[in-house]
Motif scaffolding. Structure first.
Motif, PDB file in Angstrom:
ATOM      1  N   VAL A 232      -3.920   6.667  -2.607  1.00  0.00           N
ATOM      2  CA  VAL A 232      -2.076   6.458  -1.850  1.00  0.00           C
ATOM      3  C   VAL A 232      -2.142   5.199  -0.906  1.00  0.00           C
ATOM      4  O   VAL A 232      -1.363   4.072  -0.581  1.00  0.00           O
ATOM      5  N   GLN A 233      -3.265   4.693   0.112  1.00  0.00           N
ATOM      6  CA  GLN A 233      -3.337   3.811   0.513  1.00  0.00           C
ATOM      7  C   GLN A 233      -3.813   2.059   0.167  1.00  0.00           C
ATOM      8  O   GLN A 233      -3.212   2.016   0.522  1.00  0.00           O
ATOM      9  N   GLN A 234      -4.504   2.342  -0.460  1.00  0.00           N
ATOM     10  CA  GLN A 234      -4.783   1.035  -1.493  1.00  0.00           C
ATOM     11  C   GLN A 234      -3.945   1.127  -1.899  1.00  0.00           C
ATOM     12  O   GLN A 234      -3.999   0.011  -2.440  1.00  0.00           O
ATOM     13  N   PHE A 235      -3.040   2.438  -3.418  1.00  0.00           N
ATOM     14  CA  PHE A 235      -2.171   0.966  -3.725  1.00  0.00           C
ATOM     15  C   PHE A 235      -0.632   1.060  -3.396  1.00  0.00           C
ATOM     16  O   PHE A 235       0.410   1.216  -4.091  1.00  0.00           O
ATOM     17  N   LYS A 236      -1.137   1.934  -1.680  1.00  0.00           N
ATOM     18  CA  LYS A 236       1.039   1.806  -1.478  1.00  0.00           C
ATOM     19  C   LYS A 236       1.691   2.362  -2.589  1.00  0.00           C
ATOM     20  O   LYS A 236       2.258   2.352  -2.593  1.00  0.00           O
ATOM     21  N   LEU A 237       0.985   3.290  -2.639  1.00  0.00           N
ATOM     22  CA  LEU A 237       1.967   4.656  -3.172  1.00  0.00           C
ATOM     23  C   LEU A 237       3.112   5.832  -1.691  1.00  0.00           C
ATOM     24  O   LEU A 237       2.322   5.762  -0.488  1.00  0.00           O
ATOM     25  N   CYS A 238       4.113   6.287  -2.647  1.00  0.00           N
ATOM     26  CA  CYS A 238       4.736   6.249  -1.825  1.00  0.00           C
ATOM     27  C   CYS A 238       5.034   8.160  -1.474  1.00  0.00           C
ATOM     28  O   CYS A 238       5.424   8.610  -3.120  1.00  0.00           O
ATOM     29  N   GLU A 239       4.202   9.172  -0.667  1.00  0.00           N
ATOM     30  CA  GLU A 239       3.872  10.450  -0.907  1.00  0.00           C
ATOM     31  C   GLU A 239       5.399  10.568  -0.913  1.00  0.00           C
ATOM     32  O   GLU A 239       4.833  12.392  -1.699  1.00  0.00           O
TER      33      GLU A 239
ATOM     34  N   LEU B   9       5.824   0.785  -0.649  1.00  0.00           N
ATOM     35  CA  LEU B   9       7.020  -0.233  -0.426  1.00  0.00           C
ATOM     36  C   LEU B   9       8.435   0.083  -0.813  1.00  0.00           C
ATOM     37  O   LEU B   9       9.321  -0.855  -1.389  1.00  0.00           O
ATOM     38  N   GLY B  10       8.969   1.341  -0.622  1.00  0.00           N
ATOM     39  CA  GLY B  10       9.965   1.489  -1.164  1.00  0.00           C
ATOM     40  C   GLY B  10      10.712   2.302  -1.929  1.00  0.00           C
ATOM     41  O   GLY B  10      11.767   2.834  -2.164  1.00  0.00           O
ATOM     42  N   ALA B  11      10.021   3.115  -2.945  1.00  0.00           N
ATOM     43  CA  ALA B  11      10.469   3.451  -3.892  1.00  0.00           C
ATOM     44  C   ALA B  11      11.205   4.753  -3.544  1.00  0.00           C
ATOM     45  O   ALA B  11      11.475   5.384  -4.258  1.00  0.00           O
ATOM     46  N   CYS B  12      11.397   5.147  -1.710  1.00  0.00           N
ATOM     47  CA  CYS B  12      11.355   6.305  -1.433  1.00  0.00           C
ATOM     48  C   CYS B  12      13.024   6.366  -1.235  1.00  0.00           C
ATOM     49  O   CYS B  12      14.037   6.862  -0.853  1.00  0.00           O
TER      50      CYS B  12
ATOM     51  N   GLN C 273       8.826   0.999 -11.697  1.00  0.00           N
ATOM     52  CA  GLN C 273       7.560   0.122 -11.390  1.00  0.00           C
ATOM     53  C   GLN C 273       6.683   1.297 -10.404  1.00  0.00           C
ATOM     54  O   GLN C 273       5.246   0.872 -10.723  1.00  0.00           O
ATOM     55  N   HIS C 274       7.315   2.420  -9.459  1.00  0.00           N
ATOM     56  CA  HIS C 274       6.436   2.551  -8.404  1.00  0.00           C
ATOM     57  C   HIS C 274       4.961   3.705  -9.619  1.00  0.00           C
ATOM     58  O   HIS C 274       3.778   3.331  -9.569  1.00  0.00           O
ATOM     59  N   ASN C 275       5.905   3.768 -10.545  1.00  0.00           N
ATOM     60  CA  ASN C 275       5.022   4.975 -11.716  1.00  0.00           C
ATOM     61  C   ASN C 275       4.200   4.101 -12.417  1.00  0.00           C
ATOM     62  O   ASN C 275       2.717   4.829 -12.853  1.00  0.00           O
TER      63      ASN C 275
ATOM     64  N   ALA D 257      -3.176   3.006 -10.831  1.00  0.00           N
ATOM     65  CA  ALA D 257      -4.383   3.926  -9.758  1.00  0.00           C
ATOM     66  C   ALA D 257      -5.395   5.320 -10.434  1.00  0.00           C
ATOM     67  O   ALA D 257      -6.690   4.919 -10.053  1.00  0.00           O
ATOM     68  N   LEU D 258      -4.602   5.517 -10.905  1.00  0.00           N
ATOM     69  CA  LEU D 258      -5.454   6.651 -11.695  1.00  0.00           C
ATOM     70  C   LEU D 258      -5.968   6.480 -13.095  1.00  0.00           C
ATOM     71  O   LEU D 258      -6.955   7.201 -13.618  1.00  0.00           O
ATOM     72  N   ALA D 259      -6.192   4.992 -13.751  1.00  0.00           N
ATOM     73  CA  ALA D 259      -6.416   4.564 -15.346  1.00  0.00           C
ATOM     74  C   ALA D 259      -8.319   4.868 -15.257  1.00  0.00           C
ATOM     75  O   ALA D 259      -8.051   5.398 -16.170  1.00  0.00           O
ATOM     76  N   SER D 260      -8.668   4.438 -14.030  1.00  0.00           N
ATOM     77  CA  SER D 260     -10.021   4.909 -14.278  1.00  0.00           C
ATOM     78  C   SER D 260     -10.392   5.690 -13.859  1.00  0.00           C
ATOM     79  O   SER D 260     -12.303   5.999 -14.387  1.00  0.00           O
ATOM     80  N   ARG D 261     -10.037   7.563 -13.920  1.00  0.00           N
ATOM     81  CA  ARG D 261      -9.989   8.006 -13.328  1.00  0.00           C
ATOM     82  C   ARG D 261     -10.046   9.371 -14.594  1.00  0.00           C
ATOM     83  O   ARG D 261     -10.239  10.288 -14.557  1.00  0.00           O
ATOM     84  N   GLN D 262      -9.638   8.959 -15.584  1.00  0.00           N
ATOM     85  CA  GLN D 262      -8.453   9.412 -16.374  1.00  0.00           C
ATOM     86  C   GLN D 262      -9.873  10.736 -17.654  1.00  0.00           C
ATOM     87  O   GLN D 262     -10.830  10.431 -17.706  1.00  0.00           O
TER      88      GLN D 262
END
Length: 285
Positions: free
Chosen positions: A145-152, A173-176, A184-186, A192-197
């Motif tokens: 969340v912090q690394q990719f500036k995702l909206c909690e 970044l204001g998706a909320c 874009q948020h998705n 962010a998740l791709a490497s851990r699928q």
């Protein structure tokens, strides 16, 4: 102390086991050269106190040959978790594994992210990461969340309406609040998740991995796998049928999963689909 010169230790791949005088299993290890690895334990006793204790207590050594490294890894992993040797602690069986699970939010373009316990027969494609505790999964989630500036708030981690707390302090970044499109948020979330699928089981039934024996080119080990569970190794194809019909506790195992991912990428191994007691060749995953 046990005299190694009295043993006929093999120079092949396999798993070895140390027992004490009372017959208790002390240690399970694997190697592509059993004799060299066992001797290394005895040499290390001069500089390593743990090895010194292990060697001093060892009264008997047994071993099981395997065709190669993959078979040794799989057998070692299984025996450590089923036999619970006294000196093997890091690879004990994990009771429950956890993963991150993104799900589209009802009535919205947003995607929420939940922490999900893996079932015993796990094959869902939308799972990311493998964690030994819910707490470690949550910690990784917060880092993303912090690394990719995702909206909690969009992810369902924060309740309320309007701007989330992260946006107020510059971490979202204001998706909320409509400043960033949800699409874009998705995209950023899945990046962010791709490497851990977690790879889903994509075959219609069990598969078999043939591992040729480097010491005896005329024979192979045949590893039976289903839903990323290691069901066992057969010395020949007829034995695979017997192995398939045994009762298996095919729970998802983190260590076996990574071993099998390695096996499917190892040159020289052939993968087959096992159906109706017959083998059908497959390409490597």
């Amino acid at each position: 102390m046990l005299n190694l010169s009295d043993l006929n230790l093999p120079s092949s791949s396999g798993v070895y086991r140390f027992y004490n005088r009372q017959g208790a299993l002390l240690y399970v290890g694997k190697s592509i050269h059993i004799a060299q690895r066992v001797h290394s334990h005895y040499r290390a006793r001069h500089t390593d106190t743990r090895e010194a204790r292990l060697v001093s207590q060892t009264a008997r050594i047994e071993w099981t040959r395997t065709a190669g490294e993959i078979g040794a890894l799989l057998l070692e992993n299984r025996q450590i978790k089923t036999l619970q040797p006294l000196y093997n602690r890091r690879q004990r069986k994990t009771r429950q594994l956890w993963a991150l699970h993104p799900t589209p939010e009802s009535g919205s373009e947003g995607v929420q992210l939940a922490i999900k316990a893996l079932s015993t027969k796990q094959s869902e494609p939308e799972l990311y990461g493998l964690f030994i505790s819910k707490a470690s999964a949550d910690k990784h989630l917060r880092t993303l969340v912090q690394q990719f500036k995702l909206c909690e708030r969009v992810l369902g981690l924060e309740r309320g309406s309007g701007r989330c707390f992260g946006h107020q302090i510059g971490r979202c970044l204001g998706a909320c609040c409509g400043e960033e499109p949800l699409a874009q948020h998705n995209k950023r979330l899945y990046r962010a998740l791709a490497s851990r699928q977690l790879k889903a089981w994509r075959w219609s039934g069990p598969i078999v991995i043939e591992e040729p024996d480097h010491m005896q080119p005329t024979r192979s080990d045949w590893h039976l796998i289903y839903n990323w569970a290691f069901l066992g190794t057969a010395p020949d194809i007829p034995e695979l049928t017997h192995l398939e019909h045994q009762n298996h506790t095919d729970s998802f195992d983190l260590d076996a999963y990574f071993i099998l991912q390695k096996a499917l990428k190892t040159p020289g191994l052939t993968t087959y689909l096992w159906r109706n007691q017959q083998l059908a060749p497959l390409c490597h995953a």
